[in-house]
Write an enzyme that holds these catalytic residues in place. Structure first.
Site, short mmCIF file in Angstrom:
data_model
loop_
_atom_site.label_atom_id
_atom_site.label_comp_id
_atom_site.label_asym_id
_atom_site.label_seq_id
_atom_site.Cartn_x
_atom_site.Cartn_y
_atom_site.Cartn_z
N GLU A 253 11.59 -21.96 45.53
CA GLU A 253 12.58 -21.60 45.35
C GLU A 253 13.52 -22.62 45.38
O GLU A 253 13.38 -22.93 47.36
CB GLU A 253 13.20 -20.83 45.57
CG GLU A 253 12.88 -18.83 44.55
CD GLU A 253 13.43 -17.78 44.94
OE1 GLU A 253 14.39 -17.74 45.89
OE2 GLU A 253 13.22 -16.77 44.47
N HIS A 274 16.96 -15.97 40.41
CA HIS A 274 17.53 -15.28 41.84
C HIS A 274 18.96 -14.90 41.31
O HIS A 274 20.13 -15.56 42.33
CB HIS A 274 16.96 -16.26 42.95
CG HIS A 274 17.34 -15.61 43.92
ND1 HIS A 274 16.05 -15.74 45.72
CD2 HIS A 274 18.11 -14.53 44.19
CE1 HIS A 274 17.12 -14.65 46.12
NE2 HIS A 274 17.50 -13.82 45.82
#
Length: 303
Positions: A253, A274
């Site tokens: 990420e 997220h």
């Protein structure tokens, strides 16, 4: 974080609020040199190196609940308390999971552009499914998963869960069928993940687990990236083994173009950055709880 929550520290506590510090490790180390408390989200690595740079540190407030970015053992050795915002973003995660199930199962909510263009795919989009009567399998049955279970039960779903760490006599089991992992994968129409990323759970949902899932099932991951083998999931979606998936977390990420390419050609797939536990109300709650947690430590005269 919600800046208004910082007012609770009052004039006696000097606050350095700078979200850009996460991208400037050297400046972060300079700032924490005199700090009694540190508040972070999930991108700041609170490791031994950072702790060594903060000799006065007494508490780390976590804006959220995941603690894999914090070296808990090192914090314990240095007498630094770690305070996650437990429960503050539960409702946001619950609504994300329920919403993802509804969208993936119904398959009717991406038609606006076509309808505006004059298409009328009523026969195709009218063939979507419902979640009522389906079995929701929860991998992990902690507080968030239990809240998801309550919401899903209200919509007529059956609940099954796998959690080897929840004692057999826990009252929560009165609301769910207790299964081992293989049984859960075999009977669940929807599998939702609610476990931390550990050596045990890393890659847990890989080719073998995906092969054991019920044909046409859905997979939802709001837990942590790395639990799901993304290439294996993409293959299962392309081959029609699974009917859809929603991923809010990824092994790397932010998800870059190269990593995202694995999902090319996958249908009925929801990818979000997220944010399952991040809504405006949740951010306010998380910020307030985190400030309260930190204040509790800073004002404890016994420490």
């Amino acid at each position: 974080m919600n800046e208004a929550a910082l007012a609770a520290f009052g004039p006696a506590i000097e606050v350095c609020y700078d979200p850009s510090l996460v991208d400037d490790p050297e400046r972060l180390r300079r700032e924490v040199a005199q700090a009694d408390a540190l508040i972070v989200r999930n991108r700041t690595r609170v490791d031994l190196s950072l702790l060594d740079a903060a000799p006065k540190l007494r508490v780390v407030g976590r804006l959220g609940v995941g603690l894999e970015n914090i070296d808990l053992e090192a914090c314990a050795e240095k007498g630094v308390e770690v305070k996650p915002a437990t429960g503050a973003n539960t409702q946001s995660v619950v609504e994300y999971v329920i919403g993802a199930m509804l969208v993936l199962r119904r398959g009717a909510f991406a038609s606006t552009k076509g309808v505006l263009a004059g298409d009328w795919p009523r026969a195709v989009l009218g063939a979507g499914g419902e979640i009522h009567g389906l079995t929701l399998g929860l991998l992990g049955f902690g507080s968030i998963a239990q809240a998801v279970a309550r919401a899903a039960s209200a919509l007529g779903m059956k609940i099954a869960a796998f959690d080897p760490y929840l004692p057999e006599g826990d009252p929560a089991w009165s609301t769910a069928q207790s299964c081992d992992l293989e049984e859960l994968l075999a009977i669940a129409d929807v599998v939702s993940l609610h476990v931390p990323l550990t050596q045990t759970t890393k890659g847990l949902i890989g080719p073998n687990a995906l092969a054991k899932m019920k044909p046409g099932a859905l997979l939802i991951n709001t837990a942590r990236g790395g639990i799901v083998d993304e290439a294996a999931l993409a293959a299962a979606l392309r081959e029609g083994k699974l009917a859809g998936a929603a991923l809010d977390v990824f092994g790397n990420e932010p998800l870059d173009r190269t990593a995202a390419a694995v999902f090319d050609g996958c249908l009925n797939l929801i990818l979000t950055p997220h944010i399952a536990g991040v809504t405006q109300p949740a951010n306010i709650r998380v910020s307030q709880v985190t400030v309260e947690n930190v204040l509790e430590v800073l004002t404890d005269a016994s420490i």
